[in-house]
Motif scaffolding. Sequence first.
Motif, mmCIF file in Angstrom:
data_model
loop_
_atom_site.group_PDB
_atom_site.id
_atom_site.type_symbol
_atom_site.label_atom_id
_atom_site.label_comp_id
_atom_site.label_asym_id
_atom_site.label_seq_id
_atom_site.Cartn_x
_atom_site.Cartn_y
_atom_site.Cartn_z
ATOM 1 N N GLY A 135 0.890 -1.086 -0.037
ATOM 2 C CA GLY A 135 0.035 -0.095 0.013
ATOM 3 C C GLY A 135 0.883 1.220 0.152
ATOM 4 N N ILE A 136 0.734 1.974 -1.042
ATOM 5 C CA ILE A 136 1.584 3.338 -1.164
ATOM 6 C C ILE A 136 0.568 4.296 -1.589
ATOM 7 C CG2 ILE A 136 3.418 4.600 -2.574
ATOM 8 C CD1 ILE A 136 4.539 1.736 -3.243
ATOM 9 N N TYR A 137 0.246 5.419 -0.685
ATOM 10 C CA TYR A 137 -0.333 6.554 -0.881
ATOM 11 C C TYR A 137 0.362 7.649 -0.721
ATOM 12 C CZ TYR A 137 -2.902 2.480 0.943
ATOM 13 O OH TYR A 137 -3.439 1.095 1.150
ATOM 14 N N ASP A 138 0.045 8.544 -1.833
ATOM 15 C CA ASP A 138 0.969 9.733 -2.058
ATOM 16 C C ASP A 138 2.359 9.692 -1.846
ATOM 17 O OD1 ASP A 138 -1.630 10.793 -2.969
ATOM 18 O OD2 ASP A 138 -2.123 11.727 -1.144
ATOM 19 N N GLY A 139 2.851 8.416 -2.234
ATOM 20 C CA GLY A 139 4.529 8.499 -2.306
ATOM 21 C C GLY A 139 4.953 7.852 -0.832
ATOM 22 N N ARG A 140 3.841 7.579 0.142
ATOM 23 C CA ARG A 140 4.488 6.882 1.401
ATOM 24 C C ARG A 140 4.150 5.623 1.391
ATOM 25 N NH1 ARG A 140 0.025 10.250 4.685
ATOM 26 N NH2 ARG A 140 -0.773 9.848 2.712
ATOM 27 N N LEU A 141 4.927 4.752 1.536
ATOM 28 C CA LEU A 141 4.876 3.486 1.737
ATOM 29 C C LEU A 141 4.384 2.885 3.247
ATOM 30 C CD1 LEU A 141 7.063 0.198 0.394
ATOM 31 C CD2 LEU A 141 6.083 0.314 2.655
ATOM 32 N N LEU A 142 2.966 2.754 3.208
ATOM 33 C CA LEU A 142 2.378 2.495 4.666
ATOM 34 C C LEU A 142 2.122 0.899 4.884
ATOM 35 C CD1 LEU A 142 -0.063 5.430 4.851
ATOM 36 C CD2 LEU A 142 2.273 5.464 5.538
ATOM 37 N N SER A 143 2.327 0.192 3.923
ATOM 38 C CA SER A 143 2.001 -1.335 4.093
ATOM 39 C C SER A 143 3.086 -2.101 3.078
ATOM 40 C CB SER A 143 0.777 -1.674 3.809
ATOM 41 O OG SER A 143 0.571 -2.948 4.140
ATOM 42 N N GLU A 144 3.804 -2.956 3.587
ATOM 43 C CA GLU A 144 4.600 -3.713 2.874
ATOM 44 C C GLU A 144 4.011 -4.871 1.940
ATOM 45 O OE1 GLU A 144 4.307 -6.406 5.914
ATOM 46 O OE2 GLU A 144 4.429 -4.138 5.852
ATOM 47 N N PRO A 145 4.731 -5.192 0.753
ATOM 48 C CA PRO A 145 4.085 -6.290 0.325
ATOM 49 C C PRO A 145 4.274 -7.769 1.292
ATOM 50 C CG PRO A 145 6.022 -5.959 -0.871
ATOM 51 C CD PRO A 145 5.746 -4.728 0.071
ATOM 52 N N THR A 146 3.413 -8.654 0.849
ATOM 53 C CA THR A 146 3.629 -10.135 1.599
ATOM 54 C C THR A 146 4.337 -10.965 0.710
ATOM 55 O OG1 THR A 146 1.603 -11.135 0.622
ATOM 56 C CG2 THR A 146 1.093 -9.755 2.558
ATOM 57 N N THR A 147 4.788 -12.132 1.492
ATOM 58 C CA THR A 147 5.361 -13.135 0.730
ATOM 59 C C THR A 147 4.470 -14.186 -0.054
ATOM 60 O OG1 THR A 147 5.698 -14.410 2.533
ATOM 61 C CG2 THR A 147 7.364 -12.717 2.337
ATOM 62 N N ASP A 148 3.078 -13.759 -0.126
ATOM 63 C CA ASP A 148 2.199 -14.724 -0.674
ATOM 64 C C ASP A 148 2.491 -14.735 -2.170
ATOM 65 O OD1 ASP A 148 -0.037 -15.810 -1.801
ATOM 66 O OD2 ASP A 148 -1.434 -14.779 -0.403
ATOM 67 N N PRO A 149 2.699 -15.849 -2.938
ATOM 68 C CA PRO A 149 3.058 -15.801 -4.012
ATOM 69 C C PRO A 149 1.905 -15.272 -5.229
ATOM 70 C CG PRO A 149 2.803 -18.091 -3.429
ATOM 71 C CD PRO A 149 2.874 -17.039 -2.313
ATOM 72 N N ALA A 150 0.541 -15.358 -4.700
ATOM 73 C CA ALA A 150 -0.647 -14.955 -5.303
ATOM 74 C C ALA A 150 -0.575 -13.129 -5.296
ATOM 75 C CB ALA A 150 -1.929 -15.558 -4.576
ATOM 76 N N GLU A 151 0.106 -12.580 -4.445
ATOM 77 C CA GLU A 151 -0.131 -11.140 -4.437
ATOM 78 C C GLU A 151 0.677 -10.629 -5.495
ATOM 79 O OE1 GLU A 151 1.374 -7.243 -1.839
ATOM 80 O OE2 GLU A 151 1.397 -8.903 -0.954
ATOM 81 N N VAL A 152 -0.135 -9.501 -6.210
ATOM 82 C CA VAL A 152 0.319 -8.854 -7.171
ATOM 83 C C VAL A 152 -0.342 -7.418 -6.995
ATOM 84 C CG1 VAL A 152 -1.490 -9.792 -8.926
ATOM 85 C CG2 VAL A 152 0.573 -8.859 -9.821
ATOM 86 N N SER A 153 0.443 -6.378 -7.589
ATOM 87 C CA SER A 153 0.055 -4.861 -7.258
ATOM 88 C C SER A 153 0.134 -4.266 -8.369
ATOM 89 C CB SER A 153 0.894 -4.586 -6.141
ATOM 90 O OG SER A 153 0.878 -5.367 -4.943
ATOM 91 N N VAL A 154 -0.456 -3.110 -8.461
ATOM 92 C CA VAL A 154 -0.383 -2.154 -9.460
ATOM 93 C C VAL A 154 0.229 -1.011 -9.007
ATOM 94 C CG1 VAL A 154 -2.806 -1.584 -8.804
ATOM 95 C CG2 VAL A 154 -1.645 -0.734 -11.170
ATOM 96 N N LEU A 155 1.092 -0.550 -9.520
ATOM 97 C CA LEU A 155 1.883 1.021 -9.011
ATOM 98 C C LEU A 155 1.752 1.941 -10.174
ATOM 99 C CD1 LEU A 155 4.152 1.977 -7.220
ATOM 100 C CD2 LEU A 155 6.146 1.054 -8.598
ATOM 101 N N PHE A 156 1.305 2.872 -9.602
ATOM 102 C CA PHE A 156 1.480 4.207 -10.557
ATOM 103 C C PHE A 156 2.816 5.165 -9.951
ATOM 104 C CE2 PHE A 156 -2.912 2.657 -10.515
ATOM 105 C CZ PHE A 156 -3.298 2.980 -11.712
ATOM 106 N N ASP A 157 3.421 5.280 -10.866
ATOM 107 C CA ASP A 157 4.752 5.929 -10.349
ATOM 108 C C ASP A 157 4.788 7.163 -11.197
ATOM 109 O OD1 ASP A 157 6.270 6.250 -8.461
ATOM 110 O OD2 ASP A 157 8.225 5.362 -9.830
ATOM 111 N N ARG A 158 6.237 7.358 -11.897
ATOM 112 C CA ARG A 158 6.548 8.281 -12.733
ATOM 113 C C ARG A 158 5.877 8.410 -14.291
ATOM 114 N NH1 ARG A 158 13.176 7.742 -11.840
ATOM 115 N NH2 ARG A 158 13.129 8.200 -9.921
ATOM 116 N N ASP A 159 5.394 7.332 -14.216
ATOM 117 C CA ASP A 159 4.449 7.421 -15.698
ATOM 118 C C ASP A 159 3.101 7.814 -15.605
ATOM 119 O OD1 ASP A 159 6.704 6.532 -17.110
ATOM 120 O OD2 ASP A 159 6.181 4.442 -16.869
ATOM 121 N N GLY A 160 2.741 8.113 -14.482
ATOM 122 C CA GLY A 160 1.145 8.726 -13.981
ATOM 123 C C GLY A 160 0.058 7.750 -14.483
#
Length: 403
Positions: A135-160
């Motif tokens: 969980g990343i909110y306005d540039g702050r990582l407030l929750s780390e990814p788990t080690t669950d192999p099923a977890e996959v995330s979407v990251l909005f970063d420099r490419d808007g």
Amino acid sequence: MTALLGGTLLTLALAAVPATARPPALPLGDAGLPESRSTSTLAPGVTLTTIVRGDAPADPAEIPTTTKGPWRVFLLTIDPRRATGGIRAVTGPDLAKVETTSQLTAEAGALAGVNASFFTFTASQEYPGDPVGLGIYDGRLLSEPTTDPAEVSVLFDRDGLRPSYGPFSWSGHVQGRDLRVGLEFVNHPPVPPAGCEAMTDQAACPTDGDTTLFTPEFAASTPSGPGTELVLDARGCVKRRADQRGTALAKGERSLQATGSDVVALRRLSGCVELDSTLRDQAGREVPLGRNSQAVNGRYQLLRDGENVLPPIDNSFFARNPRTFIGTKSTGELVIGVIDGRQTTSVGTTLPETAAVAKALGLRDAINLDGGGSSTMVAKGALVNKPSGSAERKVGDALVYTP
């Protein structure tokens, strides 16, 4: 099918449109089921499409298996070439609390929003909104990814509006003058090791526990219980310490908590320390975060480079349910979808069916976000879909489009 002429919404039967101009029918149920689509423009580059496939209510007993439907699919499409706004991941006043998607969207001043991450929910009455994964909110990582192999995330970063998808990994540590202490979690309650729960002095526990970093965004106070807690000021200097966990954090403060034998190392930290938090992509490359970085977690990638990449699993999670998903077309258009389910008016989709829908919509990469009773879409202050259950569910976070 629909078109907008002079701001007027036109809904057209697919049969009235030349075959070469028709979008492909959704690959759900029997071939030849009636299907209608309507589209409206919410803002420049932002459209809302409703697809209804099948025209007869389902028999409640046949919802898990019917080939007749019906299905109701809602799509928020954002074209980064024309859209003037951006995507944010948002939580309520506290990371650990829950609010409805409608509330989160309104509080963000957003045009539209959907539910997003998997969260603790009923597993924690005290901290139900705590994200289970990145969980990343306005540039702050407030929750780390788990080690669950099923977890996959979407990251909005420099490419808007052009996100990246995939599993991410995280590492963190605290560096003191002559001591380095590893971190297990960010904003997740540490747990005393089995057999040590009743020990007031966790240093007497022979088993490693957890060491966690807490930020003021977590809750009104940090989790209480046996262990050790150090409060750091804005410079990273130890401001106060206690051998019981639980305190309120002021703006700029952070705290470190430990349980089990981990408390021994934490008690040795003094003076000023440096906190390191490193996010890496699946190739092991460090992902630098900017102030506009946003990320939420999901479970299972549906499509990668246009191909279905779901594992062959048969369980209740893969069965028909309401779904929320997000993906990107080869044109760069971002599509966020919600499929109603568990209702006679929309039976929901299995994960393979969801992947097939995503592919039929032209998505190249797509992931599955939290679904079930959480699946909700809001636009212009109103519910777009009909969430399953008796009322809109409160969730941990949401993805919203802000003008």
